[in-house]
Write a protein that holds these residues in place. Structure first.
Motif, short mmCIF file in Angstrom:
data_model
loop_
_atom_site.label_atom_id
_atom_site.label_comp_id
_atom_site.label_asym_id
_atom_site.label_seq_id
_atom_site.Cartn_x
_atom_site.Cartn_y
_atom_site.Cartn_z
N GLY A 193 18.68 86.57 -22.77
CA GLY A 193 18.27 85.70 -23.88
C GLY A 193 19.37 84.78 -24.37
O GLY A 193 19.17 84.04 -25.33
N PHE A 194 20.54 84.82 -23.71
CA PHE A 194 21.67 83.97 -24.10
C PHE A 194 21.26 82.50 -24.08
O PHE A 194 20.61 82.02 -23.15
CB PHE A 194 22.83 84.20 -23.14
N SER A 195 21.62 81.77 -25.10
CA SER A 195 21.37 80.34 -25.18
C SER A 195 22.70 79.61 -25.17
O SER A 195 23.48 79.71 -26.12
CB SER A 195 20.60 80.00 -26.46
N GLY B 179 18.14 77.30 -13.33
CA GLY B 179 17.32 76.52 -14.24
C GLY B 179 16.88 77.25 -15.49
O GLY B 179 16.45 76.62 -16.47
N TRP B 180 17.03 78.59 -15.48
CA TRP B 180 16.62 79.39 -16.63
C TRP B 180 17.48 79.14 -17.88
O TRP B 180 17.11 79.54 -18.97
CB TRP B 180 16.69 80.88 -16.29
N GLU B 181 18.60 78.46 -17.73
CA GLU B 181 19.50 78.28 -18.89
C GLU B 181 19.03 77.21 -19.86
O GLU B 181 19.51 77.15 -21.00
CB GLU B 181 20.91 77.92 -18.40
N ARG B 182 18.11 76.36 -19.44
CA ARG B 182 17.66 75.27 -20.30
C ARG B 182 16.13 75.22 -20.32
O ARG B 182 15.48 75.70 -19.38
CB ARG B 182 18.19 73.91 -19.78
N ARG C 23 11.73 71.77 2.05
CA ARG C 23 11.07 72.81 1.28
C ARG C 23 11.93 73.12 0.06
O ARG C 23 13.14 73.34 0.19
CB ARG C 23 10.89 74.09 2.09
N ILE C 24 11.30 73.14 -1.13
CA ILE C 24 12.01 73.38 -2.38
C ILE C 24 11.51 74.70 -2.95
O ILE C 24 10.29 74.93 -3.03
CB ILE C 24 11.77 72.24 -3.39
N ASN C 25 12.42 75.56 -3.37
CA ASN C 25 11.99 76.86 -3.89
C ASN C 25 11.45 76.75 -5.31
O ASN C 25 11.43 75.68 -5.91
CB ASN C 25 13.12 77.89 -3.79
N ASP C 26 11.05 77.88 -5.86
CA ASP C 26 10.38 77.91 -7.16
C ASP C 26 11.33 77.95 -8.35
O ASP C 26 10.89 78.17 -9.48
CB ASP C 26 9.43 79.11 -7.24
N ARG C 27 12.62 77.72 -8.12
CA ARG C 27 13.57 77.79 -9.22
C ARG C 27 13.93 76.43 -9.81
O ARG C 27 14.79 76.33 -10.68
CB ARG C 27 14.82 78.57 -8.79
N LEU C 28 13.26 75.39 -9.33
CA LEU C 28 13.21 74.12 -10.04
C LEU C 28 11.90 74.16 -10.81
O LEU C 28 10.83 74.21 -10.20
CB LEU C 28 13.23 72.93 -9.08
N PRO C 29 11.94 74.20 -12.15
CA PRO C 29 10.72 74.42 -12.93
C PRO C 29 9.57 73.51 -12.52
O PRO C 29 9.74 72.30 -12.37
CB PRO C 29 11.17 74.14 -14.36
N GLY C 30 8.41 74.13 -12.28
CA GLY C 30 7.22 73.37 -11.95
C GLY C 30 7.08 73.01 -10.50
O GLY C 30 6.09 72.38 -10.10
#
Length: 443
Positions: free
Chosen positions: A177-179, A217-220, A242-249
């Motif tokens: 949960g770190f921001s 990408g989870w940091e923002r 091929r792009i993985n699922d860690r670029l949001p959307g």
């Protein structure tokens, strides 16, 4: 996650014919969805200190039990002295190819921001160290020389860049949960321009790139990354990527981490796995999975229609740790006999039909015996009169078998029943025995 409907059909009942194998180099070829095995390389200057990548500078991470904690300055101090004189990407690519790996993903930049190529946009790279080599370029050339597909890992977050902003010791602790500190809109716009610039370098300077493996990408908040615009730029530069699922959307494939999902995710997927408990080189981490466990994991992933991305972590000199070298050699020896049951296959039988992983290619089923059979194995719910041959991969002699059906089904011309295969004890493979069952037209 929703199981792929095609993977829940029983052979001999309602399974459709496997898709035809796409030709090499075809722009529409679904190579990734059938690759089954790849190599992950986690490595940067901190490996010279025996530190896990990036996470020690934020105090460690709960998911990495062997991760250390060092000051930010201590982590970055090896950036100016990094000189991996033993790094031999051609040898590693050759070993990956012998192990049956179809692609490799290399850390171009991890969360700590150190670029493993001479980026023109930052001095925080190999160009500012005694190494002064393009490690990304060498990796790309090595993979292509072995006929392997090229993948690059790139972290969206950057704990070194001043506009991100850079992580400091005062920002600890880094807990769930770190921001992280939020930059001003002006500084964030500058950071996004930097991020896009580095991606443009990677996607224009090295020829065709087959996989872009994002992380961080989870940091923002998702919209901060402007993912639609980023994806548009990436696909314009590399239409076949091929792009993985860690670029949001965005998700050409999903990436479960450090475990095999109990049911296959929908669509193309890949599980990334370490050999021990660490992604980077941590010499104190000696809790290595055995070659036996790694081969079993590969069989299970292939039987669920996924890919296994198996990690290695070179030392600060660039050499592969002996334990990792040994396991890749053992996997290569097993794959020399059994690769046809893994690569370019479809999922095979349902769990109720066979107590173990199974795969399929055309009219041939592959049964992976992950537990030692007590004289025989049973396959259920298959068209038993269409069986033409049963054999163990790597052996020329046929295996004996018998068939069972219900009494009334014996009157049918094409009954569904059980296949009981006798497996001699003295032929078992110490890692995993694979049986091939050939059918005359398997529906």
């Amino acid at each position: 996650m929703v199981p792929d409907a095609a993977s829940t059909r029983a052979v001999g009942e309602c399974m459709s014919e496997p898709a035809p194998t796409p030709g090499p180099g075809s722009p529409d070829a679904d190579w990734f969805g059938r690759a089954r095995f790849g190599l992950f390389v986690h490595w940067d200057h901190a490996s010279a200190q025996g530190l896990e990548l990036s996470w020690p500078l934020v105090g460690g991470l709960f998911a990495l039990p062997k991760c250390q904690s060092v000051t930010v300055a201590d982590y970055h101090r090896s950036a100016s002295t990094f000189d991996p004189t033993a790094w031999d990407p051609r040898a590693l690519a050759r070993l990956a190819a012998r192990a049956g790996m179809q692609y490799g993903v290399f850390t171009a930049k991890h969360h700590a921001g150190y670029a493993m190529y001479p980026t023109a946009l930052s001095e925080h790279s190999v160009a500012a160290s005694p190494c002064d080599r393009d490690l990304v370029g060498e990796w790309v050339e090595a993979l292509r020389a072995e006929g392997l597909r090229v993948g690059l890992y790139f972290s969206l977050s950057d704990w070194h860049h001043p506009d991100y902003p850079a992580f400091t010791d005062d920002d600890r602790p880094y807990l769930p949960g770190f921001s992280p500190p939020r930059p001003s809109p002006e500084r964030w716009a500058q950071y996004l321009a930097f991020l896009r610039g580095q991606l443009r370098e990677l996607l224009t300077d090295y020829g065709p790139i087959d996989v872009l493996w994002f992380d961080g990408g989870w940091e923002r908040p998702p919209d901060w990354w402007e993912p639609a615009a980023l994806e548009s730029m990436i696909r314009e530069l590399q239409p076949g990527i091929r792009i993985n699922d860690r670029l949001p959307g965005v998700a050409d494939f999903t990436t479960p981490e450090q475990f095999v999902p109990p049911t296959p995710p929908g669509g193309a997927w890949e599980t990334c796995l370490t050999m021990n408990d660490s992604w980077g080189y941590v010499p104190s981490d000696t809790d290595y999975k055995s070659a036996h466990e790694l081969v079993h994991t590969l069989c299970e992933v292939a039987a669920k229609g996924g890919n296994l991305l198996l990690n290695v972590s070179p030392t600060g000199t660039g050499a592969l740790p002996p334990e990792q070298q040994e396991r890749l050699e053992q996997i290569a020896a097993w794959m020399a006999t059994n690769a046809e049951s893994i690569l370019d296959t479809d999922p095979g039988l349902e769990p109720w039909q066979f107590y173990g992983p199974s795969t399929r290619r055309g009219d041939r089923l592959y049964l992976h015996l992950l537990m030692r059979p007590y004289g025989q194995v049973t396959v259920r719910g298959v068209p038993v009169r269409r069986v033409t041959r049963v054999a163990q991969l790597g052996r020329d002699d046929d295996l004996s078998y018998l068939v069972r059906t219900s009494v009334l089904d014996r009157l049918n011309a094409d009954p569904t029943g059980e296949l009981v295969i006798r497996v001699p004890e003295d032929t078992l493979d110490p890692l995993a025995t694979v049986l091939a069952v050939d059918f005359e037209h398997l529906d």
